[in-house]
Enzyme design. Structure first.
Site, PDB file in Angstrom:
ATOM      1  N   SER A  26      -6.955   3.103   0.414  1.00 19.34           N
ATOM      2  CA  SER A  26      -7.138   4.559   0.273  1.00 19.34           C
ATOM      3  C   SER A  26      -5.798   5.279   0.369  1.00 19.34           C
ATOM      4  O   SER A  26      -5.527   6.195  -0.415  1.00 19.34           O
ATOM      5  CB  SER A  26      -8.094   5.082   1.347  1.00 19.34           C
ATOM      6  OG  SER A  26      -7.476   5.150   2.623  1.00 19.34           O
ATOM      7  N   GLU A  27      -4.924   4.871   1.264  1.00 20.09           N
ATOM      8  CA  GLU A  27      -3.653   5.575   1.434  1.00 20.09           C
ATOM      9  C   GLU A  27      -2.722   5.364   0.240  1.00 20.09           C
ATOM     10  O   GLU A  27      -2.025   6.283  -0.166  1.00 20.09           O
ATOM     11  CB  GLU A  27      -2.973   5.153   2.744  1.00 20.09           C
ATOM     12  CG  GLU A  27      -3.709   5.619   4.006  1.00 20.09           C
ATOM     13  CD  GLU A  27      -3.822   7.146   4.107  1.00 20.09           C
ATOM     14  OE1 GLU A  27      -3.085   7.866   3.413  1.00 20.09           O
ATOM     15  OE2 GLU A  27      -4.674   7.613   4.889  1.00 20.09           O
ATOM     16  N   LEU A  28      -2.731   4.161  -0.324  1.00 18.52           N
ATOM     17  CA  LEU A  28      -1.935   3.959  -1.546  1.00 18.52           C
ATOM     18  C   LEU A  28      -2.455   4.856  -2.665  1.00 18.52           C
ATOM     19  O   LEU A  28      -1.688   5.462  -3.402  1.00 18.52           O
ATOM     20  CB  LEU A  28      -1.994   2.486  -1.972  1.00 18.52           C
ATOM     21  CG  LEU A  28      -0.825   1.569  -1.591  1.00 18.52           C
ATOM     22  CD1 LEU A  28       0.441   1.925  -2.372  1.00 18.52           C
ATOM     23  CD2 LEU A  28      -0.546   1.620  -0.112  1.00 18.52           C
TER      24      LEU A  28
END
Length: 260
Positions: A26-28
């Site tokens: 999700s953060e990428l």
DNA sequence: ATCCGGGCGT
DNA sequence: ACGCCCGGAT
């Protein structure tokens, strides 16, 4: 702020898990891409590649095709490369160590801190646009060009060390809400940059080439500019850059997405 | 036409 | 410190 967050904080799928791999994915995706565009891709991606092992085994072409629409596709390659490193160097488990996270491709200071806070509950201090917006609004209301080195000590001072995960979710929601009421406060960050025009750019051509090759397979090098519907020279320059960085490769007169 | 959004190579 | 990397929404 917590009361607001309890009542109408954003409910997001990556906030419903503590699986470090899911958080990392999700953060990428959320780097340089807004929530609304990540939402439809996130669940699909994790169903297909639920762990680093499956991601590491995927082909470059299918990874790029699945990433299509999120932009900055080098992040997809970084995620796959990170999955391989997690497999070979960390026994298939996303590391908790900050330096080990930072050593993964595509993971910088923000992403390492976010994974540590959201997956492992650790009290790291980190900045992204919504956090900058909230801190600038509260603590630097009349300042322009505020540097991160000034914001970080403030972020450290206000951090709720008892619950870094909820604290950062609430802070980010607050910052995101601020932007809907007034000019984006994070534009007063010294690190805010306006990027060059997209229409007619090299990166528009790069995106078109990667999209076509990953979705349809190899193409004759000479015909790519027609398939893109762009000028021959711009496509040639974009193609040369993609080859130079290893995203695509020649196979005789054909061009294709890198296979290894 | 303008806005938004981290990491990395130089 | 600065420029490059995408694409959808408005």
């Amino acid at each position: 702020m917590y009361a607001e967050y309890q009542e109408r904080g954003r409910v997001l799928p990556w906030r419903e898990t503590r699986d470090p791999w899911a958080i990392l994915v999700s953060e990428l995706m959320l780097q340089q891409t807004q929530v609304a565009r990540v939402l439809p891709k996130y669940g699909e991606w994790l169903r297909r590649w639920p762990d680093p092992s499956s991601m590491a085994a995927a082909s470059v072409a299918e990874v790029l095709a699945a990433w299509s629409g999120l932009g900055y596709n080098r992040r997809a390659l970084a995620l796959k490369a990170a999955a391989s490193i997690i497999e070979t160097e960390h026994g298939g488990t996303v590391p908790e160590d900050a330096a080990a996270l930072r050593a993964l491709p595509g993971v910088g200071g923000y992403t390492a801190g976010a994974v540590r806070a959201f997956a492992f509950g650790l009290p790291d201090v980190f900045l992204e646009t919504n956090i900058r917006a909230a801190l600038l609004h509260w603590f630097f209301p009349d300042r322009e060009g505020v540097r991160d080195r000034e914001l970080l000590p403030v972020a450290a001072a206000v951090l709720d060390r008892a619950d870094p995960r909820a604290w950062h979710y609430a802070l980010m929601d607050y910052g995101a809400a601020l932007k809907k009421l007034a000019p984006n406060p994070s534009r007063r960050s010294a690190h805010h940059a306006v990027q060059s025009r997209f229409e007619g750019s090299l990166r528009q051509a790069r995106g078109a080439i990667v999209r076509i090759l990953s979705a349809e397979g190899p193409h004759e090098a000479e015909s790519i500019h027609e398939r893109c519907g762009m000028e021959r020279e711009r496509v040639a320059n974009a193609l040369a850059a993609l080859v130079a960085e290893g995203t695509v490769e020649y196979a005789g007169s054909l061009v294709r997405v890198r296979e290894t």
